[in-house]
Motif scaffolding. Structure first.
Motif, short mmCIF file in Angstrom:
data_model
loop_
_atom_site.label_atom_id
_atom_site.label_comp_id
_atom_site.label_asym_id
_atom_site.label_seq_id
_atom_site.Cartn_x
_atom_site.Cartn_y
_atom_site.Cartn_z
N ARG A 5 0.86 -1.21 -0.08
CA ARG A 5 0.15 0.26 -0.30
C ARG A 5 1.17 1.08 -0.08
NH1 ARG A 5 -3.10 -0.61 5.19
NH2 ARG A 5 -1.10 -2.02 5.85
N ARG A 6 0.04 2.08 -0.70
CA ARG A 6 1.37 3.83 -0.29
C ARG A 6 1.11 4.25 0.68
NH1 ARG A 6 3.09 4.52 -4.97
NH2 ARG A 6 2.96 6.04 -6.48
N ILE A 8 0.05 3.55 4.70
CA ILE A 8 -0.12 3.39 5.64
C ILE A 8 -0.19 3.13 6.83
CG2 ILE A 8 0.81 0.64 7.05
CD1 ILE A 8 2.67 0.20 5.11
N ARG A 16 3.88 6.66 3.99
CA ARG A 16 3.48 6.95 3.33
C ARG A 16 4.12 7.56 1.96
NH1 ARG A 16 4.71 12.40 1.49
NH2 ARG A 16 4.21 13.80 2.41
N TYR A 72 9.64 5.44 1.93
CA TYR A 72 8.02 6.21 2.77
C TYR A 72 8.65 6.99 2.98
CZ TYR A 72 4.94 2.09 1.81
OH TYR A 72 4.23 0.91 1.78
N GLU A 121 3.22 -5.42 6.26
CA GLU A 121 2.98 -4.86 5.09
C GLU A 121 4.16 -5.80 3.87
OE1 GLU A 121 0.72 -2.50 1.89
OE2 GLU A 121 0.44 -2.60 4.22
#
Length: 185
Positions: A5-6, A8, A16, A72, A121
């Protein structure tokens, strides 16, 4: 190929993905304000500049697309307070993790929680069988995170040059294997 996911959500902060143009000022300021905190352990800070920050951010999308690096921002109240990433390990089916925080964000469990979110993730991706964290043997703060997350110390070996100013020159690598699925009773 499955991707993480971009964004979390970690409760009081998020992970992100970095946005190349939009995040330049915030990323540059974050690094600038963290230089003295990072300098003892991160050799890359010696080359820090506006150009190196722009290059880092410019490569985030392409490296994300290929699965080479998932980089991120650790953001609290919308502002970056650190960075974490997962990148391909030398062996197939493995990934390495890295993390650092602005000095004002340390000592609050944020790095451990960010790393834990990244662990979850990465193990959600079917191709990932193990994760590794490597740090200098003298960096006790970095060593605490893999210990807390259940990683096992795998090896110690000479660090490739350049060695950070406070570094011992010995890297410690920790590994965590994908948890086995629960067995039916």
């Amino acid at each position: 190929m499955a991707r993480p996911r971009r964004i979390i959500d970690c409760g009081d902060f998020t992970l992100r993905c970095w946005r190349a143009q939009e995040d330049f000022a915030a990323a540059f300021t974050l690094i600038e304000e963290s230089l003295e905190h990072l300098r003892p352990w991160e050799p890359w800070v010696a080359g820090h500049s506006e150009e190196s920050t722009r290059a880092l951010l410019a490569n985030c999308e392409s490296k994300w697309a290929t699965g080479e690096v998932y980089n991120y921002a650790i953001a609290k109240d919308g502002a970056p307070i650190g960075m974490c990433q997962s990148y391909r390990a030398p062996e197939p089916r493995g990934r390495c993790l890295g993390y650092w925080l602005h000095p004002a964000a340390t000592g609050q469990g944020i790095a451990t929680r960010a790393a834990a979110a990244l662990v979850a993730e990465m193990f959600a991706l079917p191709a990932v069988e193990y994760l590794e964290i490597t740090h200098d043997s003298a960096n006790a703060s970095s060593a605490a995170i893999p210990r807390r997350l259940g990683f096992t110390q795998l090896r110690q070996e000479p660090a490739p040059p350049p060695v950070a100013p406070s570094g011992s020159g010995i890297n410690v690598t920790w590994r965590l294997a994908r948890p086995a699925p629960p067995t039916a009773p």
